[in-house]
Design a protein around this motif. Structure first.
Motif, short mmCIF file in Angstrom:
data_model
loop_
_atom_site.label_atom_id
_atom_site.label_comp_id
_atom_site.label_asym_id
_atom_site.label_seq_id
_atom_site.Cartn_x
_atom_site.Cartn_y
_atom_site.Cartn_z
N PRO A 296 0.77 -1.26 0.12
CA PRO A 296 0.03 0.00 0.10
C PRO A 296 0.75 1.38 0.01
CG PRO A 296 -0.84 -1.55 1.70
CD PRO A 296 0.65 -1.96 1.37
N VAL A 297 0.21 2.20 -0.87
CA VAL A 297 1.13 3.67 -0.87
C VAL A 297 0.12 4.82 -0.43
CG1 VAL A 297 2.68 2.82 -2.67
CG2 VAL A 297 0.61 3.60 -3.29
N GLY A 298 -1.06 4.46 -0.08
CA GLY A 298 -1.98 5.42 0.52
C GLY A 298 -3.25 4.70 0.55
N ASP A 299 -4.32 5.59 1.01
CA ASP A 299 -5.69 5.23 1.08
C ASP A 299 -6.49 4.52 0.10
OD1 ASP A 299 -5.31 6.03 3.78
OD2 ASP A 299 -6.54 7.99 3.30
N SER A 300 -5.83 4.78 -1.09
CA SER A 300 -6.71 4.37 -2.42
C SER A 300 -5.77 3.94 -3.53
CB SER A 300 -7.63 5.41 -2.99
OG SER A 300 -6.81 6.57 -3.54
N GLU A 301 -4.58 3.48 -3.23
CA GLU A 301 -3.51 3.17 -4.25
C GLU A 301 -2.62 2.02 -3.57
OE1 GLU A 301 -2.90 7.36 -6.87
OE2 GLU A 301 -1.73 6.97 -5.20
N TRP A 302 -2.09 1.27 -4.49
CA TRP A 302 -0.99 0.06 -4.04
C TRP A 302 -0.31 0.04 -5.17
CZ3 TRP A 302 -6.22 -0.90 -4.34
CH2 TRP A 302 -6.66 -2.01 -5.30
N ILE A 303 1.13 -0.56 -4.68
CA ILE A 303 2.09 -1.00 -5.77
C ILE A 303 1.75 -2.51 -5.59
CG2 ILE A 303 4.33 -1.55 -6.21
CD1 ILE A 303 3.72 1.22 -6.52
N ASN A 304 1.53 -3.09 -7.04
CA ASN A 304 1.66 -4.51 -7.20
C ASN A 304 2.78 -4.98 -7.95
OD1 ASN A 304 0.34 -7.07 -7.44
ND2 ASN A 304 0.20 -6.91 -9.71
N VAL A 305 3.75 -5.82 -7.15
CA VAL A 305 4.93 -6.30 -7.68
C VAL A 305 4.91 -7.72 -8.44
CG1 VAL A 305 7.27 -6.35 -7.10
CG2 VAL A 305 5.73 -4.72 -5.64
N ALA A 306 5.68 -7.60 -9.47
CA ALA A 306 6.01 -9.03 -10.08
C ALA A 306 7.25 -9.15 -10.26
CB ALA A 306 5.33 -9.01 -11.42
N GLU A 307 7.67 -10.38 -10.92
CA GLU A 307 8.95 -10.71 -10.81
C GLU A 307 10.24 -9.53 -11.55
OE1 GLU A 307 11.88 -14.53 -12.00
OE2 GLU A 307 9.78 -14.39 -13.06
N SER A 308 9.31 -8.99 -12.73
CA SER A 308 10.39 -8.07 -13.36
C SER A 308 9.82 -6.69 -13.42
CB SER A 308 10.40 -8.70 -14.78
OG SER A 308 9.08 -8.64 -15.36
N PRO A 315 -8.27 1.66 -6.77
CA PRO A 315 -9.08 0.64 -6.34
C PRO A 315 -9.83 -0.15 -7.23
CG PRO A 315 -9.22 2.55 -5.01
CD PRO A 315 -8.31 2.85 -6.10
N GLY A 316 -10.01 0.52 -8.64
CA GLY A 316 -10.47 -0.21 -9.72
C GLY A 316 -9.65 -1.29 -10.33
N ARG A 317 -8.61 -1.50 -9.77
CA ARG A 317 -7.68 -2.67 -10.27
C ARG A 317 -7.05 -2.24 -11.60
NH1 ARG A 317 -9.16 -6.84 -6.77
NH2 ARG A 317 -10.39 -5.94 -5.02
N ASP A 318 -7.05 -0.74 -11.82
CA ASP A 318 -6.30 -0.42 -13.10
C ASP A 318 -4.90 -0.12 -12.80
OD1 ASP A 318 -8.89 -0.57 -14.69
OD2 ASP A 318 -9.05 1.46 -13.84
N SER A 319 -4.03 -0.53 -13.82
CA SER A 319 -2.59 -0.18 -13.66
C SER A 319 -2.58 1.24 -14.15
CB SER A 319 -1.83 -1.28 -14.39
OG SER A 319 -0.44 -0.80 -14.36
N VAL A 320 -2.14 2.39 -13.27
CA VAL A 320 -2.03 3.74 -13.86
C VAL A 320 -0.53 4.15 -14.32
CG1 VAL A 320 -3.98 4.41 -12.84
CG2 VAL A 320 -2.06 4.60 -11.36
N ALA A 321 0.48 3.30 -13.65
CA ALA A 321 1.76 3.37 -14.06
C ALA A 321 2.59 2.08 -14.01
CB ALA A 321 2.42 4.45 -13.17
N ARG A 322 3.54 1.94 -14.91
CA ARG A 322 4.21 0.83 -14.46
C ARG A 322 5.79 1.23 -14.78
NH1 ARG A 322 3.12 -5.13 -17.34
NH2 ARG A 322 5.16 -5.95 -17.48
#
Length: 452
Positions: A296-308, A315-322
């Protein structure tokens, strides 16, 4: 200067942040039909530490060019990127190796174009070798800033170790064996699971098992340990087929029944009478993500980490930056496939019985920024070349009002070794990065610890 190859991430993360010096039009490169190699020639000091120039290399890399900094790796074909200081200006050109054809040439002011590496440490650099029988794969620091010694917890395949960071070494305070045959380290996190002042360590071990004729799966074991002034102590019974982790000082759990190919929802967890109790599904975090990949990075955002890579999600599960980070050799768990895949050809046939899931790299969230590392070091080729390049610890951030513009990345440290894990330790008013490294690109654990 060190050879730098493929800084793709900086193209993705800094598209609008280039200084004017390196915001070059590259359309003319589409006219080049020769070998897609670019040799860098320069008399500019510390050009390999200028993030804006590295961003330019990222643009070139995305266009398919192999970029060489090191003269020993120069190609006698392809192009040359020449960056020369001429009084108070920069002369920048891209031309063929034989100088018979120029694709780009300009003269620009160089004032303010350089952005050096940011060193956040107040410790002098040190490198500490580790005993041959101790290969930690995970490290976590205790948040005890008032102590004169920084306390660290290490997790290896066979044991959990509590240590303290001294002036010239790491003093071992206590250690506990896993008591699981052929166990391997999966994850380590620190938080508060009960009402007493002592912190707890959430440990996840795995044990790879073979199913006769049907492949492999990983058995998951989790346990809580207490950290006191005396050392380490068991705080809970060992729980099977469940992974646990502290996220923002709260304990969570997730079912990992990998024999049945099943990973459950992310659930809240607690410590009750020496047992790990799994509660309700959480609403503040994405319950369908793996427990090791969420930051988590805030009330409404989080980082999702993969292998690479890592993604900033809403919250909409949309990726807004990679942000691309490079593939790492991290611990893996095997999940049995209930529907086996048959691979066949005229010459052979075999079945794929399991899927291997990587445990993501470390990510630290501090003050609205992400600290993690990029795998830029290249492994050796047996009999042909040695390992080359450096892994890079970076700080990444984004604009809160427009995160879709991407990450802004600042390199912190180059590591001339393969980085395994790291943590940020505070001792009094000082801070340091504790970095686990290995000379080989393998999952055998650390052979050295770097202190920055």
């Amino acid at each position: 200067m060190k050879r730098v190859l493929v800084f793709v991430a900086f193209l993705l993360t800094l598209p609008n942040a280039f200084a004017e010096s390196y915001n070059l039009p590259l359309d003319s490169l589409s006219e080049w039909t020769g070998k897609k190699t670019i040799n860098v020639v320069s008399n500019v000091p510390d050009l390999d530490k200028d993030t804006e120039f590295l961003a330019l290399l990222g643009r070139l890399s995305v266009k398919g060019f192999d970029v060489n900094f090191d003269h020993s790796g120069f190609s006698d074909e392809g192009l040359v990127l020449e960056v020369l200081e001429v009084q108070d200006k920069l002369a920048i050109s891209i031309k063929s190796v034989d100088s018979q054809r120029y694709l780009f040439s300009t003269l620009v002011d160089q004032a303010g174009h350089a952005t050096p590496f940011t060193d956040t440490s107040t410790f002098p650099q040190r490198i500490l070798p580790l005993p041959l029988d101790f290969k930690p794969k995970r490290v976590a620091a205790l948040s005890m800033s008032a102590r004169e010694d920084g306390r660290l917890v290490f997790l290896s395949d066979a044991k959990l170790v509590l240590g303290s960071l001294k002036a010239d070494n790491i003093h071992i305070i206590d250690e506990l064996q896993s008591n699981i045959k052929d166990s391997k380290a999966i994850y380590l996190s620190i938080g508060q699971a009960d009402s007493d002042p002592n912190l707890e360590v959430a440990v996840v071990w795995g044990q790879d098992r073979d199913i006769s004729g049907k492949g492999q799966y990983t058995k998951i074991y989790s346990q809580l340990f207490e950290i006191s002034e005396k050392g380490l102590g068991e705080e809970s019974e060992r729980k099977e087929d469940v992974a646990i982790r502290f996220i923002d000082d709260e304990l969570y759990a997730q079912r990992y029944e990998l024999l049945n190919g099943d990973i459950g929802k992310l659930m809240a967890a607690s410590l009750k009478k020496g047992r790990i109790s799994v509660g309700e599904e959480v609403s503040s975090l994405p319950a369908d993500r793996e427990i090791f990949s969420i930051f988590p990075v805030g009330d409404s955002e989080w980082i999702n980490v993969a292998e690479s890579y890592l993604e900033l999600q809403t919250p909409g599960r949309d990726s807004v930056a990679r942000l691309e980070l490079g593939k790492v050799s991290s611990p893996k768990v095997a999940k049995r496939l209930m529907d086996r895949k048959i691979i066949s050809s005229p010459d052979y046939a075999y079945s794929v019985n399991e899927q291997y899931l990587s445990i993501p790299r470390q990510v630290l969230v501090e003050g609205g920024k992400i600290i993690t590392f990029m795998r830029k070091r290249r492994p050796a080729f047996v009999g042909l070349s040695s390992a080359s390049g450096s892994d890079i610890i970076v700080s990444a951030s984004w604009e809160s009002n427009s995160p879709s513009t991407g990450f802004s990345v600042t390199p912190i440290r180059e590591i001339d070794s393969f980085l395994i894990d790291f943590s940020h330790v505070k001792i009094g008013d000082k801070s340091a990065l504790v970095v686990l490294t290995n000379e080989e690109n393998s999952s055998q654990g650390a052979s050295h610890i770097y202190i920055y």
